[in-house]
Design a protein around this motif. Sequence first.
Motif, short mmCIF file in Angstrom:
data_model
loop_
_atom_site.label_atom_id
_atom_site.label_comp_id
_atom_site.label_asym_id
_atom_site.label_seq_id
_atom_site.Cartn_x
_atom_site.Cartn_y
_atom_site.Cartn_z
N ALA A 10 43.98 31.47 37.34
CA ALA A 10 44.50 32.80 37.03
C ALA A 10 43.37 33.81 37.08
O ALA A 10 42.21 33.47 36.87
CB ALA A 10 45.17 32.82 35.66
N TYR A 11 43.73 35.07 37.36
CA TYR A 11 42.75 36.16 37.42
C TYR A 11 43.00 37.15 36.29
O TYR A 11 44.16 37.50 36.00
CB TYR A 11 42.88 36.95 38.73
CG TYR A 11 42.41 36.27 39.99
CD1 TYR A 11 41.94 34.97 40.02
CD2 TYR A 11 42.45 36.98 41.20
CE1 TYR A 11 41.52 34.38 41.20
CE2 TYR A 11 42.04 36.40 42.39
CZ TYR A 11 41.58 35.10 42.38
OH TYR A 11 41.17 34.51 43.56
N GLU B 161 46.39 47.64 42.97
CA GLU B 161 47.09 46.54 42.30
C GLU B 161 47.94 45.76 43.30
O GLU B 161 47.94 44.53 43.30
CB GLU B 161 47.97 47.09 41.18
CG GLU B 161 48.72 46.00 40.44
CD GLU B 161 49.52 46.53 39.27
OE1 GLU B 161 50.48 45.84 38.88
OE2 GLU B 161 49.20 47.62 38.77
N GLN B 162 48.64 46.47 44.18
CA GLN B 162 49.46 45.81 45.19
C GLN B 162 48.60 44.96 46.12
O GLN B 162 48.95 43.82 46.45
CB GLN B 162 50.22 46.86 45.99
CG GLN B 162 51.09 46.29 47.10
CD GLN B 162 51.75 47.38 47.93
OE1 GLN B 162 51.48 48.56 47.75
NE2 GLN B 162 52.64 46.98 48.83
N GLU B 163 47.46 45.50 46.56
CA GLU B 163 46.59 44.75 47.45
C GLU B 163 46.02 43.52 46.74
O GLU B 163 45.87 42.45 47.36
CB GLU B 163 45.46 45.65 47.96
CG GLU B 163 45.96 46.70 48.94
CD GLU B 163 44.86 47.51 49.59
OE1 GLU B 163 45.10 48.13 50.64
OE2 GLU B 163 43.73 47.53 49.04
N GLN B 164 45.70 43.66 45.45
CA GLN B 164 45.17 42.50 44.73
C GLN B 164 46.21 41.40 44.58
O GLN B 164 45.90 40.21 44.71
CB GLN B 164 44.65 42.91 43.36
CG GLN B 164 44.00 41.78 42.56
CD GLN B 164 42.83 41.17 43.30
OE1 GLN B 164 41.85 41.85 43.57
NE2 GLN B 164 42.91 39.88 43.63
N VAL C 265 47.15 32.00 43.92
CA VAL C 265 47.07 32.42 42.52
C VAL C 265 48.32 33.21 42.17
O VAL C 265 48.64 34.21 42.81
CB VAL C 265 45.82 33.29 42.27
CG1 VAL C 265 45.84 33.91 40.88
CG2 VAL C 265 44.56 32.45 42.45
N GLU C 266 49.03 32.76 41.14
CA GLU C 266 50.29 33.38 40.78
C GLU C 266 50.16 34.37 39.63
O GLU C 266 51.04 35.21 39.44
CB GLU C 266 51.30 32.29 40.40
CG GLU C 266 51.65 31.35 41.55
CD GLU C 266 52.66 30.30 41.15
OE1 GLU C 266 53.07 30.29 39.97
OE2 GLU C 266 53.05 29.50 42.02
N GLU C 267 49.09 34.28 38.86
CA GLU C 267 48.95 35.10 37.66
C GLU C 267 47.71 35.99 37.76
O GLU C 267 46.58 35.49 37.87
CB GLU C 267 48.85 34.20 36.43
CG GLU C 267 48.77 34.94 35.12
CD GLU C 267 48.74 34.00 33.92
OE1 GLU C 267 48.35 34.46 32.82
OE2 GLU C 267 49.08 32.82 34.09
N VAL C 268 47.91 37.30 37.74
CA VAL C 268 46.80 38.25 37.70
C VAL C 268 47.16 39.36 36.72
O VAL C 268 48.30 39.83 36.68
CB VAL C 268 46.50 38.84 39.10
CG1 VAL C 268 47.71 39.51 39.71
CG2 VAL C 268 45.34 39.82 39.04
N SER C 269 46.19 39.75 35.89
CA SER C 269 46.42 40.83 34.94
C SER C 269 45.21 41.75 34.91
O SER C 269 44.12 41.38 35.37
CB SER C 269 46.72 40.27 33.54
OG SER C 269 45.67 39.45 33.09
#
Length: 236
Positions: free
Chosen positions: A45-46, A69-72, A81-85
């Motif tokens: 996760a990121y 955010e969209q590009e990340q 990676v499914e989880e980024v916050s």
Amino acid sequence: MAPLDLIPLPVDWRRALVLMAHPDDPEYGIAAAVAEWTGQGKDVAYVLATRGEAGIAGLPPHEAVPLREQEQRAACQAVGVEEVSFLDYPDGRLEETLQLRRDLAREIRTFRPDVVVTLNHRDTWGPGAWNSQDHQVMGRSVLNAVADAGNEWIFPELAEQGHRPHTVSWTAVASTRPTHYLDVGQRALDCALRSLSAHRRYLEALSDRPVEEQAAEQLALVTGGRPRISFEVFGL
């Protein structure tokens, strides 16, 4: 090119938390390693301290935020990676505060990773290549937060909020003083190339050269032209 006497990274772990300052930081450093790990079934996760709103010349921050955010998120999808916050600290103005350490320790206690990964915390990337304050601050804060996360007496309010102490096995830094390496396959390299290319608007602002050409050049710099990602490891 990485030194020949580096040590292979351990493989006996399941969960990694990547803590970095900006969108695109993982893609400029460790994306091929992340793709290799997720391909092995590891959970990665990121958490990014900022949304990179000051990163695109000519694009006002309020317009840059949703784009970055969209590009990340697209970059994360490319490497599994499914989880980024995002912690919503101000881009370009990170400071080494107790609040940042507390927030990072909370994220570590919440995700409970075996491994934490971050970016170069030193002053430079090498001779003549200054490292930004955000990277320096974030890297040092992450290393301190790893210790904080495992100490029941630092930030006791986190435990009161349900975030129990958690001890990380080791921390890997994409730095200029590597100690360990991870061999990566062609699939992982291809994923890493797609992940950096996902930051299309950001890369277009940096150069008139094609985005994929810029991404390939950066990937070659990171790997030293070899199918290998190197890290400086703390805690082993």
